[in-house]
Write a protein that holds these residues in place. Structure first.
Motif, PDB file in Angstrom:
ATOM      1  N   GLU A   1       0.758  -1.166   0.148  1.00 23.71           N
ATOM      2  CA  GLU A   1       0.173   0.003  -0.077  1.00 23.71           C
ATOM      3  C   GLU A   1       0.973   1.081   0.005  1.00 23.71           C
ATOM      4  O   GLU A   1       1.646   1.313   0.687  1.00 23.71           O
ATOM      5  N   VAL A   2       0.603   2.404  -0.878  1.00 21.89           N
ATOM      6  CA  VAL A   2       1.393   3.429  -0.957  1.00 21.89           C
ATOM      7  C   VAL A   2       0.512   4.657  -0.671  1.00 21.89           C
ATOM      8  O   VAL A   2      -0.608   4.847  -1.347  1.00 21.89           O
ATOM      9  N   VAL A   3       1.268   5.701   0.096  1.00 24.77           N
ATOM     10  CA  VAL A   3       0.540   6.934   0.040  1.00 24.77           C
ATOM     11  C   VAL A   3       1.541   7.885  -0.554  1.00 24.77           C
ATOM     12  O   VAL A   3       2.646   7.991   0.007  1.00 24.77           O
ATOM     13  N   LEU A   4       1.186   8.533  -1.588  1.00 28.67           N
ATOM     14  CA  LEU A   4       2.239   9.310  -2.376  1.00 28.67           C
ATOM     15  C   LEU A   4       1.720  10.828  -1.820  1.00 28.67           C
ATOM     16  O   LEU A   4       0.778  11.119  -2.331  1.00 28.67           O
ATOM     17  N   SER A   5       2.626  11.591  -1.362  1.00 33.04           N
ATOM     18  CA  SER A   5       2.483  13.169  -1.014  1.00 33.04           C
ATOM     19  C   SER A   5       3.323  14.162  -1.790  1.00 33.04           C
ATOM     20  O   SER A   5       4.438  13.627  -2.017  1.00 33.04           O
ATOM     21  N   ASP A   6       2.767  15.215  -1.736  1.00 34.79           N
ATOM     22  CA  ASP A   6       3.663  16.190  -2.341  1.00 34.79           C
ATOM     23  C   ASP A   6       2.989  17.418  -1.897  1.00 34.79           C
ATOM     24  O   ASP A   6       2.038  17.563  -0.719  1.00 34.79           O
TER      25      ASP A   6
ATOM     26  N   THR B   1       1.110  19.769  -2.882  1.00 28.42           N
ATOM     27  CA  THR B   1      -0.107  20.170  -3.551  1.00 28.42           C
ATOM     28  C   THR B   1      -0.575  19.010  -3.988  1.00 28.42           C
ATOM     29  O   THR B   1      -0.158  17.912  -4.667  1.00 28.42           O
ATOM     30  N   MET B   2      -1.927  18.968  -4.097  1.00 32.44           N
ATOM     31  CA  MET B   2      -2.661  17.903  -4.583  1.00 32.44           C
ATOM     32  C   MET B   2      -2.713  17.501  -6.088  1.00 32.44           C
ATOM     33  O   MET B   2      -2.182  16.486  -6.672  1.00 32.44           O
ATOM     34  N   ASP B   3      -2.181  18.695  -6.708  1.00 29.45           N
ATOM     35  CA  ASP B   3      -2.138  18.623  -8.263  1.00 29.45           C
ATOM     36  C   ASP B   3      -0.505  18.110  -8.551  1.00 29.45           C
ATOM     37  O   ASP B   3      -0.333  17.345  -9.550  1.00 29.45           O
ATOM     38  N   ARG B   4       0.585  18.355  -7.771  1.00 30.70           N
ATOM     39  CA  ARG B   4       1.690  17.760  -7.959  1.00 30.70           C
ATOM     40  C   ARG B   4       1.688  16.129  -7.797  1.00 30.70           C
ATOM     41  O   ARG B   4       2.031  15.243  -8.399  1.00 30.70           O
ATOM     42  N   ALA B   5       0.660  15.966  -6.485  1.00 32.47           N
ATOM     43  CA  ALA B   5       0.713  14.428  -6.567  1.00 32.47           C
ATOM     44  C   ALA B   5      -0.165  13.579  -7.539  1.00 32.47           C
ATOM     45  O   ALA B   5       0.383  12.519  -8.088  1.00 32.47           O
ATOM     46  N   LYS B   6      -1.175  14.363  -8.064  1.00 32.21           N
ATOM     47  CA  LYS B   6      -1.756  14.048  -9.400  1.00 32.21           C
ATOM     48  C   LYS B   6      -0.903  13.726 -10.612  1.00 32.21           C
ATOM     49  O   LYS B   6      -1.048  12.864 -11.238  1.00 32.21           O
TER      50      LYS B   6
END
Ligand SMILES: CC(=O)CC(=O)SCCNC(=O)CCNC(=O)[C@H](O)C(C)(C)COP(=O)(O)OP(=O)(O)OC[C@H]1O[C@@H](n2cnc3c(N)ncnc32)[C@H](O)[C@@H]1OP(=O)(O)O
Ligand SMILES: NC(=O)C1=CN([C@@H]2O[C@H](COP(=O)(O)OP(=O)(O)OC[C@H]3O[C@@H](n4cnc5c(N)ncnc54)[C@H](OP(=O)(O)O)[C@@H]3O)[C@@H](O)[C@H]2O)C=CC1
Length: 291
Positions: A27-32, A34-39
């Motif tokens: 399971e992965v949580v990918l964060s940045d 802003t949400m736009d960067r993560a997307k």
């Protein structure tokens, strides 16, 4: 046992690490920031998984399952219940330190922390956390889904148990590990970046133009990419940061960053990721040399 992995920074490396971890069933949580960067990171993963499906290396069902295992976040507390967190943000010590300070406020106490730094002292980064014994350098190579190697770097306080848990994690991702001592830029970049910097000096001094230098090294030394193409691929900001760490950390003039590299970074010409570096990627066709 590592089941859930948090990744901070959804750029080319963070998204690559998320890609291989999700394919391995984690399971992965990918964060940045802003949400736009993560997307945008998730879109890159989608494209690269699609590439693997097209080549018959992954089934469409496995691709769908891998994408389903990746959650996105725009804040660090969203990673609080992860078993292991890998920081893959910009190669800047202040940025990394402020991330670790914030992460330690909420991350569960027995979780492991790693940095994917290309060059910065692991011992120094570890000392800014509340758990230097559970901290390590875990240095993936770009592009992560393709490159087999991960360098493992212990800080002075890293325990044997932490080392073994990270080694098991890398085995699960089907990566081959090489152990490096905690010296500036470790093994790969201690050797690779001075070569790239020398290629930029070769351009700066007019020994050859971009095309000649890259053709020479591709066809004359059998490198898969020319050094200037590779510099653009890594990111010129990252290349400059690594050279600065080598120059300052080893106090030897042979690591002086080429002034032309400094100029490109100051111009915001960071390579592929910004659309222009030693090549211009903004047109429709093949990238064109900028010198
Ligand atoms: C700076 C640091 O801290 C450390 C570093 O990472 S330094 C950088 C290290 N990396 C390198 O040196 C990379 C050098 N370049 C290369 O090895 C090659 O050019 C490359 C593998 C990137 C691309 O290879 P290529 O032959 O030109 O392109 P291409 O044919 O499109 O790709 C080769 C394979 O990789 C796959 N691939 C390429 N990029 C991919 C990606 N991002 N995700 C998934 N698969 C990818 C392709 O699908 C292809 O797969 P098959 O072998 O199954 O056909
Ligand atoms: N490029 C390469 O070939 C390799 C790089 N590395 C290392 O991996 C790390 C990441 O590099 P790379 O992926 O290339 O860099 P990128 O520039 O592609 O990505 C970095 C990402 O981190 C984000 N970021 C910046 N500050 C924060 C923060 N405070 N919190 C969360 N995210 C943040 C950036 O957002 P924004 O753009 O908005 O600032 C960006 O999305 C660096 O340490 C680098 O040295 C390691 C191996 C190879």
């Amino acid at each position: 046992m590592v089941d859930k992995v948090g990744i901070i920074g959804a750029g080319q490396m963070g998204s690559g690490i998320a890609h291989v971890a999700a394919v391995a069933g984690l399971e992965v949580v990918l964060s940045d920031v802003t949400m736009d960067r993560a997307k945008a990171g998730l879109e890159t993963i989608d494209q690269n998984l699609g590439r693997q499906v097209a080549k018959g290396k992954l089934s469409p069902e496995d691709m769908k399952a891998a994408l389903g295992r990746i959650a996105l976040a725009d804040n660090i507390p969203a990673l609080s219940d992860c078993d292991l967190v890998i920081e893959a943000a910009t190669e800047n010590e202040q940025v990394k330190v402020s991330i670790f300070k914030e992460l330690c406020k909420t991350l569960k106490k027995d979780a492991l922390i790693a940095s994917n730094t290309s060059s910065i002292s692991i011992t120094r980064l570890a000392a800014t956390t509340d758990r230097p014994e559970h901290f390590m350098g875990v240095h993936f190579m770009n592009p992560v889904p393709v490159m087999k190697l991960v360098e493992l770097i212990r800080g002075i306080a890293t325990t044997d148990e932490t080392f073994e848990r990270f080694k098991t994690f890398c085995d699960r991702l089907d990566k081959t590990t090489a152990v490096s001592e905690d010296f500036p830029a470790f093994i790969v970049n201690r050797i690779l970046l001075p070569m790239i910097n020398e290629a930029i000096y070769t351009l700066y001094e007019g020994v050859g133009n971009v095309e000649a230098i890259d053709t020479a090294m591709k066809l004359g030394a059998n490198h898969p990419m020319g050094p200037l193409q590779l510099a653009d691929f890594i990111g010129l900001d990252t290349c400059l940061s690594i050279m600065q760490v080598l120059y300052e950390g080893l106090a030897d003039s042979k690591y002086r960053p080429c002034p032309l590299l400094v100029k490109y970074v100051e111009a915001g010409w960071l390579g592929r990721k910004s659309g222009r570096g030693f090549y211009d990627y903004r047109g429709e066709g093949e990238p064109t040399p900028t010198r």
